[in-house]
Every structure is written in structure tokens, then in C-alpha cells.
Write a protein that holds these residues in place. Structure first.
Motif, PDB file in Angstrom:
ATOM      1  N   PRO A  25     -16.762 -16.213  55.480  1.00  0.00           N
ATOM      2  CA  PRO A  25     -16.718 -16.914  56.772  1.00  0.00           C
ATOM      3  C   PRO A  25     -16.146 -16.058  57.885  1.00  0.00           C
ATOM      4  CG  PRO A  25     -14.982 -17.704  55.313  1.00  0.00           C
ATOM      5  CD  PRO A  25     -15.880 -16.846  54.484  1.00  0.00           C
ATOM      6  N   HIS A  26     -15.216 -15.153  57.530  1.00  0.00           N
ATOM      7  CA  HIS A  26     -14.644 -14.276  58.549  1.00  0.00           C
ATOM      8  C   HIS A  26     -15.705 -13.363  59.123  1.00  0.00           C
ATOM      9  CE1 HIS A  26     -14.435 -12.301  54.663  1.00  0.00           C
ATOM     10  NE2 HIS A  26     -14.377 -11.130  55.258  1.00  0.00           N
ATOM     11  N   GLN A  27     -16.614 -12.876  58.265  1.00  0.00           N
ATOM     12  CA  GLN A  27     -17.690 -12.016  58.737  1.00  0.00           C
ATOM     13  C   GLN A  27     -18.691 -12.793  59.567  1.00  0.00           C
ATOM     14  OE1 GLN A  27     -17.795  -8.594  58.309  1.00  0.00           O
ATOM     15  NE2 GLN A  27     -19.387  -8.835  59.883  1.00  0.00           N
ATOM     16  N   GLN A  28     -18.945 -14.047  59.191  1.00  0.00           N
ATOM     17  CA  GLN A  28     -19.850 -14.900  59.968  1.00  0.00           C
ATOM     18  C   GLN A  28     -19.294 -15.126  61.369  1.00  0.00           C
ATOM     19  OE1 GLN A  28     -21.417 -18.492  58.186  1.00  0.00           O
ATOM     20  NE2 GLN A  28     -21.148 -17.663  56.135  1.00  0.00           N
ATOM     21  N   LEU A  29     -17.997 -15.378  61.442  1.00  0.00           N
ATOM     22  CA  LEU A  29     -17.370 -15.610  62.744  1.00  0.00           C
ATOM     23  C   LEU A  29     -17.454 -14.355  63.607  1.00  0.00           C
ATOM     24  CD1 LEU A  29     -15.760 -17.479  64.601  1.00  0.00           C
ATOM     25  CD2 LEU A  29     -13.677 -16.709  63.457  1.00  0.00           C
ATOM     26  N   LEU A  30     -17.174 -13.217  63.004  1.00  0.00           N
ATOM     27  CA  LEU A  30     -17.236 -11.944  63.729  1.00  0.00           C
ATOM     28  C   LEU A  30     -18.659 -11.652  64.177  1.00  0.00           C
ATOM     29  CD1 LEU A  30     -15.652  -9.457  64.664  1.00  0.00           C
ATOM     30  CD2 LEU A  30     -16.142  -8.403  62.458  1.00  0.00           C
ATOM     31  N   ASP A  31     -19.638 -11.917  63.291  1.00  0.00           N
ATOM     32  CA  ASP A  31     -21.045 -11.688  63.628  1.00  0.00           C
ATOM     33  C   ASP A  31     -21.487 -12.578  64.787  1.00  0.00           C
ATOM     34  OD1 ASP A  31     -21.248  -9.802  61.649  1.00  0.00           O
ATOM     35  OD2 ASP A  31     -22.245 -11.115  60.205  1.00  0.00           O
ATOM     36  N   CYS A  32     -21.084 -13.847  64.763  1.00  0.00           N
ATOM     37  CA  CYS A  32     -21.454 -14.774  65.838  1.00  0.00           C
ATOM     38  C   CYS A  32     -20.870 -14.323  67.168  1.00  0.00           C
ATOM     39  CB  CYS A  32     -20.961 -16.193  65.515  1.00  0.00           C
ATOM     40  SG  CYS A  32     -21.880 -17.022  64.207  1.00  0.00           S
ATOM     41  N   VAL A 155     -18.303 -24.722  72.853  1.00  0.00           N
ATOM     42  CA  VAL A 155     -17.835 -24.320  71.523  1.00  0.00           C
ATOM     43  C   VAL A 155     -16.829 -23.174  71.620  1.00  0.00           C
ATOM     44  CG1 VAL A 155     -18.521 -23.319  69.313  1.00  0.00           C
ATOM     45  CG2 VAL A 155     -19.918 -25.105  70.341  1.00  0.00           C
ATOM     46  N   LEU A 156     -17.120 -22.194  72.465  1.00  0.00           N
ATOM     47  CA  LEU A 156     -16.203 -21.062  72.635  1.00  0.00           C
ATOM     48  C   LEU A 156     -14.860 -21.521  73.197  1.00  0.00           C
ATOM     49  CD1 LEU A 156     -18.642 -18.336  74.002  1.00  0.00           C
ATOM     50  CD2 LEU A 156     -17.340 -18.212  71.874  1.00  0.00           C
ATOM     51  N   ALA A 157     -14.901 -22.466  74.117  1.00  0.00           N
ATOM     52  CA  ALA A 157     -13.661 -23.000  74.690  1.00  0.00           C
ATOM     53  C   ALA A 157     -12.848 -23.726  73.622  1.00  0.00           C
ATOM     54  CB  ALA A 157     -13.978 -23.946  75.850  1.00  0.00           C
ATOM     55  N   GLN A 158     -13.528 -24.464  72.759  1.00  0.00           N
ATOM     56  CA  GLN A 158     -12.845 -25.182  71.672  1.00  0.00           C
ATOM     57  C   GLN A 158     -12.218 -24.205  70.685  1.00  0.00           C
ATOM     58  OE1 GLN A 158     -16.052 -27.606  70.191  1.00  0.00           O
ATOM     59  NE2 GLN A 158     -15.607 -29.298  71.583  1.00  0.00           N
ATOM     60  N   ILE A 159     -12.952 -23.146  70.378  1.00  0.00           N
ATOM     61  CA  ILE A 159     -12.415 -22.130  69.467  1.00  0.00           C
ATOM     62  C   ILE A 159     -11.193 -21.463  70.084  1.00  0.00           C
ATOM     63  CG2 ILE A 159     -12.866 -19.846  68.464  1.00  0.00           C
ATOM     64  CD1 ILE A 159     -15.722 -20.773  67.939  1.00  0.00           C
ATOM     65  N   GLY A 160     -11.295 -21.137  71.368  1.00  0.00           N
ATOM     66  CA  GLY A 160     -10.177 -20.496  72.051  1.00  0.00           C
ATOM     67  C   GLY A 160      -8.932 -21.361  72.090  1.00  0.00           C
ATOM     68  N   SER A 198     -10.471 -27.511  60.414  1.00  0.00           N
ATOM     69  CA  SER A 198     -10.848 -27.126  61.771  1.00  0.00           C
ATOM     70  C   SER A 198     -11.611 -25.813  61.764  1.00  0.00           C
ATOM     71  CB  SER A 198      -9.590 -27.002  62.642  1.00  0.00           C
ATOM     72  OG  SER A 198      -9.914 -26.525  63.935  1.00  0.00           O
ATOM     73  N   TYR A 199     -11.179 -24.874  60.929  1.00  0.00           N
ATOM     74  CA  TYR A 199     -11.849 -23.573  60.815  1.00  0.00           C
ATOM     75  C   TYR A 199     -13.296 -23.770  60.383  1.00  0.00           C
ATOM     76  CZ  TYR A 199     -12.632 -18.740  59.300  1.00  0.00           C
ATOM     77  OH  TYR A 199     -13.128 -17.478  59.147  1.00  0.00           O
ATOM     78  N   GLU A 200     -13.498 -24.616  59.386  1.00  0.00           N
ATOM     79  CA  GLU A 200     -14.849 -24.873  58.883  1.00  0.00           C
ATOM     80  C   GLU A 200     -15.745 -25.467  59.960  1.00  0.00           C
ATOM     81  OE1 GLU A 200     -13.418 -27.281  55.438  1.00  0.00           O
ATOM     82  OE2 GLU A 200     -14.905 -26.110  54.354  1.00  0.00           O
ATOM     83  N   ILE A 201     -15.231 -26.474  60.661  1.00  0.00           N
ATOM     84  CA  ILE A 201     -16.016 -27.167  61.690  1.00  0.00           C
ATOM     85  C   ILE A 201     -16.397 -26.223  62.817  1.00  0.00           C
ATOM     86  CG2 ILE A 201     -15.944 -28.966  63.461  1.00  0.00           C
ATOM     87  CD1 ILE A 201     -14.184 -30.594  61.536  1.00  0.00           C
ATOM     88  N   HIS A 202     -15.421 -25.461  63.307  1.00  0.00           N
ATOM     89  CA  HIS A 202     -15.685 -24.546  64.415  1.00  0.00           C
ATOM     90  C   HIS A 202     -16.679 -23.465  64.012  1.00  0.00           C
ATOM     91  CE1 HIS A 202     -13.004 -26.299  67.243  1.00  0.00           C
ATOM     92  NE2 HIS A 202     -11.904 -26.026  66.564  1.00  0.00           N
ATOM     93  N   LEU A 203     -16.590 -22.999  62.777  1.00  0.00           N
ATOM     94  CA  LEU A 203     -17.510 -21.958  62.316  1.00  0.00           C
ATOM     95  C   LEU A 203     -18.941 -22.472  62.298  1.00  0.00           C
ATOM     96  CD1 LEU A 203     -18.111 -19.179  61.170  1.00  0.00           C
ATOM     97  CD2 LEU A 203     -17.539 -20.054  58.885  1.00  0.00           C
ATOM     98  N   VAL A 204     -19.146 -23.679  61.781  1.00  0.00           N
ATOM     99  CA  VAL A 204     -20.488 -24.270  61.726  1.00  0.00           C
ATOM    100  C   VAL A 204     -21.048 -24.464  63.137  1.00  0.00           C
ATOM    101  CG1 VAL A 204     -21.804 -26.338  61.120  1.00  0.00           C
ATOM    102  CG2 VAL A 204     -20.145 -25.409  59.510  1.00  0.00           C
ATOM    103  N   GLU A 205     -20.227 -25.004  64.039  1.00  0.00           N
ATOM    104  CA  GLU A 205     -20.671 -25.256  65.413  1.00  0.00           C
ATOM    105  C   GLU A 205     -20.968 -23.950  66.142  1.00  0.00           C
ATOM    106  OE1 GLU A 205     -17.574 -27.580  67.160  1.00  0.00           O
ATOM    107  OE2 GLU A 205     -18.421 -29.474  66.451  1.00  0.00           O
ATOM    108  N   PHE A 206     -20.118 -22.955  65.941  1.00  0.00           N
ATOM    109  CA  PHE A 206     -20.289 -21.673  66.616  1.00  0.00           C
ATOM    110  C   PHE A 206     -21.543 -20.968  66.117  1.00  0.00           C
ATOM    111  CE2 PHE A 206     -18.265 -17.257  67.485  1.00  0.00           C
ATOM    112  CZ  PHE A 206     -19.000 -17.145  68.650  1.00  0.00           C
ATOM    113  N   LYS A 207     -21.761 -21.013  64.811  1.00  0.00           N
ATOM    114  CA  LYS A 207     -22.936 -20.367  64.237  1.00  0.00           C
ATOM    115  C   LYS A 207     -24.209 -20.986  64.796  1.00  0.00           C
ATOM    116  CE  LYS A 207     -25.082 -19.045  59.854  1.00  0.00           C
ATOM    117  NZ  LYS A 207     -25.005 -19.110  58.375  1.00  0.00           N
ATOM    118  N   SER A 208     -24.253 -22.313  64.863  1.00  0.00           N
ATOM    119  CA  SER A 208     -25.431 -23.014  65.385  1.00  0.00           C
ATOM    120  C   SER A 208     -25.659 -22.694  66.859  1.00  0.00           C
ATOM    121  CB  SER A 208     -25.261 -24.520  65.199  1.00  0.00           C
ATOM    122  OG  SER A 208     -26.327 -25.227  65.801  1.00  0.00           O
ATOM    123  N   ALA A 209     -24.599 -22.773  67.655  1.00  0.00           N
ATOM    124  CA  ALA A 209     -24.715 -22.537  69.099  1.00  0.00           C
ATOM    125  C   ALA A 209     -25.091 -21.091  69.407  1.00  0.00           C
ATOM    126  CB  ALA A 209     -23.398 -22.894  69.794  1.00  0.00           C
TER     127      ALA A 209
END
Length: 229
Positions: A25-32, A155-160, A198-209
Motif C-alpha cells: 500500500p505504501h508503494q500504491q500511495l507513492l505511485d498515485c 481527496v488530496l485535502a482529506q489526505i493532507g 483511515s489509511y485504507e479508506i484514503h488509499l482506495v479513494e486516492f487511487k480511484s481519483a
């Protein structure tokens, strides 16, 4: 034993929770995050070339936090939206109401929309190429600006604003265990489960967006390239 297990042995369920996450998941987040920067710069290049803008490219802050990099993209996209809104306002002012409604009709044919914009684009931008008209159609006469970009900004604002925002971009490269060490250092142990969720939810939303954003920008560039042939 993992470092975070050593630091927090009283959380025996931690490993099970981490294993429930998607692979790497860390790589997915970095890739997104990286893909969002790349797509934004691609869009900026198209706007500068075909609409005469002078927008600066953006770069991930690799020695900063996820929030800092997220804010960079958000600010860039808001500038893009501001410039495109000027084009939209000008089109609304120059076009007859019926033509403007056709332009804003999501189900309308792009070839017809390009023809409509071609009538006034030179007055608005001092540029009358079909490529410029195509860019305007894809970004003004569609849901890219109002829908896809807005969603990614949200989504980026929520992650931030989340616990992820305080984690350094460099930490993402060190693996999932170090990420959770960072989270563990930021919250009470009783809040760990909520933090993981929260990490899981944000990752899914960020990947989709980010995927929708990347595909939309690719579609814009493909359309422009076709017009230039």
C-alpha cells in the motif's frame, strides 16, 4: 520482529490489521502521488502550448510531508481551474445561449463542440487552431474540471488533513512498517485501529481519483494530437 511490534508489543492484532491492507500500500500511495504530479504537468504543458498560458510545472517535495506535496498539486489544479473558468465565462459571453448550452451538454458530440468554439476562440485567446478548440472542449465542455479535478482536490485535502499528511514522502519508500511506526508516534495506541482504517479508506479513494484524473488528461492530450495531424 518488526520494529513497530517491538515498540508496541501490547498491540498483538496490529500485524493482522496490516495484512488486511492491499499489497504494497505504501508503494500504491507513492505511485498515485507521483502519477498526479505527472498528469498535472502534462496538463500544464498542453495549456501552455495551446491556450497560451504560462503556468509553472510542479514537483513533488521529496524531503517534505505528504501534505506538502498534496498542497502543491492542489494549488496547481486550482490555478488551472481559475484559468479555465475565465475561458468558460468568455465563451458564455461570446456565444449565443443555445450554442453555449450545446457546448455544456455532456452528451453532445465533440466535433460539434469544437466547431462551436472555433467561432469565437480567436477572439478569446487570439488563437484559432483546432487544437486550442479541442483543449477547451475537453476541459470546459466536459466534467473534467468540475468533476474529476474537484474530486482529486477533495481527496488530496482529506489526505493532507489526516494522519497520513504528517508522514514524510521519504518514509513511503521505507515500507509499510515504517509508515505505521510514524502513525503510532502520532496517535494514542487506542486510536491505532481508527488510524489504520483511515489509511485504507484514503488509499482506495486516492487511487480511484488519481486514475480517473490521469485517464482524463491522457484523453485530452490524445484528442489534441488527433487535431494536430
Amino acid at each position: 520482529m518488526a520494529q513497530s511490534d517491538f515498540l508496541y508489543p501490547e498491540n498483538p492484532w496490529r500485524s493482522q490489521e496490516v495484512n488486511c491492507l492491499h499489497q504494497d500500500p505504501h508503494q500504491q500511495l507513492l505511485d498515485c502521488l507521483s502519477d498526479s504530479f505527472h498528469a498535472t504537468n502534462k496538463l500544464i504543458g498542453v495549456l501552455n502550448m495551446h491556450l497560451g498560458y504560462k503556468l509553472a510545472s510542479v514537483e513533488m517535495k521529496r524531503d517534505g510531508t505528504i501534505k506538502e506535496s498534496s498542497d502543491i498539486i492542489i494549488q496547481a489544479m486550482m490555478k488551472i481551474q481559475k484559468e479555465l473558468q475565465k475561458v468558460d465565462d468568455a465563451l458564455k459571453d461570446k456565444l449565443e445561449p443555445t450554442l453555449y448550452r450545446k457546448l455544456r451538454d455532456i452528451k453532445g458530440r465533440e466535433t460539434e463542440k469544437i466547431a462551436i468554439i472555433q467561432k469565437v476562440i480567436s477572439v478569446i485567446l487570439g488563437e484559432a487552431t483546432s487544437a486550442a478548440s479541442a483543449v477547451a472542449v475537453k476541459l470546459v465542455g466536459s466534467t473534467v474540471t468540475t468533476g474529476i479535478i474537484n474530486k482529486l482536490i477533495t481527496v488530496l485535502a482529506q489526505i493532507g488533513a489526516s494522519l497520513l499528511g504528517s508522514i514524510g514522502v521519504a518514509v513511503l519508500r521505507l515500507g509499510i512498517d515504517m509508515i505505521f511506526c510514524a502513525i503510532l508516534g502520532a496517535v494514542e495506541k487506542t486510536q491505532l485501529q481508527a488510524a489504520i482504517k483511515s489509511y485504507e479508506i484514503h488509499l482506495v479513494e486516492f487511487k480511484s481519483a488519481s486514475e480517473k484524473y490521469r485517464h482524463a488528461i491522457t484523453e485530452v492530450t490524445n484528442t489534441v494530437n488527433q487535431q494536430m495531424k
